[in-house]
Design a protein around this motif. Structure first.
Motif, mmCIF file in Angstrom:
data_model
loop_
_atom_site.group_PDB
_atom_site.id
_atom_site.type_symbol
_atom_site.label_atom_id
_atom_site.label_comp_id
_atom_site.label_asym_id
_atom_site.label_seq_id
_atom_site.Cartn_x
_atom_site.Cartn_y
_atom_site.Cartn_z
ATOM 1 N N ASP A 71 0.850 -1.188 0.000
ATOM 2 C CA ASP A 71 0.000 0.000 0.000
ATOM 3 C C ASP A 71 0.888 1.241 0.000
ATOM 4 O O ASP A 71 1.574 1.516 0.990
ATOM 5 N N PRO A 72 0.927 2.019 -1.075
ATOM 6 C CA PRO A 72 1.784 3.210 -1.137
ATOM 7 C C PRO A 72 1.484 4.216 -0.032
ATOM 8 O O PRO A 72 2.359 4.978 0.373
ATOM 9 N N GLY A 73 0.244 4.217 0.475
ATOM 10 C CA GLY A 73 -0.123 5.150 1.526
ATOM 11 C C GLY A 73 0.672 4.941 2.798
ATOM 12 O O GLY A 73 0.916 5.894 3.552
ATOM 13 N N VAL A 74 1.097 3.702 3.060
ATOM 14 C CA VAL A 74 1.877 3.415 4.264
ATOM 15 C C VAL A 74 3.216 4.133 4.205
ATOM 16 O O VAL A 74 3.623 4.819 5.157
ATOM 17 N N MET A 75 3.918 3.995 3.093
ATOM 18 C CA MET A 75 5.228 4.631 2.963
ATOM 19 C C MET A 75 5.093 6.150 2.918
ATOM 20 O O MET A 75 5.974 6.880 3.390
ATOM 21 N N ALA A 76 3.985 6.649 2.377
ATOM 22 C CA ALA A 76 3.765 8.100 2.347
ATOM 23 C C ALA A 76 3.673 8.653 3.765
ATOM 24 O O ALA A 76 4.198 9.732 4.054
ATOM 25 N N ARG A 77 3.024 7.910 4.659
ATOM 26 C CA ARG A 77 2.921 8.370 6.049
ATOM 27 C C ARG A 77 4.281 8.345 6.728
ATOM 28 O O ARG A 77 4.604 9.230 7.516
#
Length: 329
Positions: free
Chosen positions: A311-317
């Motif tokens: 999930d790209p959102g995890v690394m964005a956080r």
């Protein structure tokens, strides 16, 4: 043309699920709505996990229900081990693939995914700004205190100074902080997954092989965590504990560790180590591992691979945390 596209859509087989995804991807590519290879890989990983669960449980592609999707999400760890953003993206993918599948085959659209989204506001609004908190992590003082406490076990004194369960518990916590494992991955870790060959320190584990529904991967182990794991493996051998799991539940049978028992053991370790906030501590440990690696210059792609994150959102956080001053040793 992939021959799987001609498979029976009602067949309980991986082919029917793969065909539905292939049809949808082909349509999205032809219209220019799907161009990034990374997005295709993420969709492929998500769909493969769903396929494995559905086929294993005898669920036809056309018969997926809201209860099936809820059961699948629960099998992935539920709220304890699965982000709501990941669940949202998965259900959106299922809804789109199933809608396209129905259109291609002239069936009534299956709305199970959209119905589940409507019934679960915690997932439906996962992308809202106020539902996207930054990951919690151990500040430098707590991180150093915990490592010192975990590492206090020494070879030769482990069995005498601490019971085998305490050594097991410390080593399991060490792999969440020192290797980024989830609680579920700690419970599932097998002896054959521990790599000691060709390491910097002879006989000391330095990486782990992680299998499961997520992409199989390898993750490095911090030196202190590897030495702690070595102590536990020696105690495990001395006690002649049977079974294939690295961290069994019982000494006599070696049966797998239960989720609740492991949670309580982790909580006890963190409390004894003097940490202030022990609720949800397992994922604070994993987040700390990820942030430390990023702070030390590892690329987001490399850290994501070690964590098994799709999930790209995890690394964005994580990047949002790193971009601000943080108290991280």
């Amino acid at each position: 043309m992939n021959l799987e596209l001609f498979s029976d859509p009602n067949d309980v087989s991986p082919a029917s699920y793969r065909a539905a995804l292939a049809e949808w991807i082909a349509q999205r590519e032809s219209t220019g709505l799907l161009q990034r290879e990374s997005s295709m890989q993420v969709y492929g990983h998500m769909w493969s996990a769903l396929t494995a669960w559905a086929v294993g449980n005898g669920v036809k592609l056309t018969s997926l229900s809201t209860s099936d999707l809820e059961a699948f999400l629960a099998s992935r760890g539920g709220a304890d081990e699965l982000s709501s953003r990941y669940a949202w993206r998965l259900l959106r993918l299922v809804d789109r693939v199933m809608s396209h599948h129905a259109q291609v085959h002239g069936n009534v659209p299956n709305r199970a995914a959209s119905e589940l989204l409507a019934a679960r506001p915690d997932i439906k609004y996962a992308n809202a700004a106020d539902a996207d908190p930054l990951p919690e992590f151990l500040p430098a003082t707590e991180g150093r205190r915990l490592v010192a406490y975990l590492s206090a076990v020494r070879p030769g004194r482990a069995a005498a100074g601490q019971g085998w369960q305490e050594v097991r518990n410390r080593a399991s916590v060490g792999l969440m902080l020192g290797a980024g494992l989830t609680p579920g991955e700690v419970r599932a870790l097998a002896l054959a997954d521990v790599v000691t060959e060709a390491g910097r320190l002879k006989g000391v584990p330095w990486k782990l092989r992680i299998a499961g529904a997520a992409p199989a991967r390898e993750t490095p182990v911090a030196s202190w965590a590897g030495q702690l794991l070595r102590v536990w493996l020696d105690v495990r051998q001395e006690q002649r504990i049977p079974g294939v799991q690295v961290f069994p539940s019982t000494r006599l049978t070696g049966k797998p560790w239960g989720k609740v028992a492991q949670y309580n053991a982790t909580k006890d370790v963190l409390q004894t180590a003097g940490l202030d906030n022990v609720e949800g501590g397992s994922f604070r440990l994993r987040h700390t591992f990820a942030l430390r690696q990023l702070k030390r210059g590892k690329t987001p792609e490399e850290v994501a691979r070690w964590l098994g994150v799709v999930d790209p959102g995890v690394m964005a956080r994580y990047r949002r945390v790193i971009s601000a001053p943080i108290d991280l040793a």
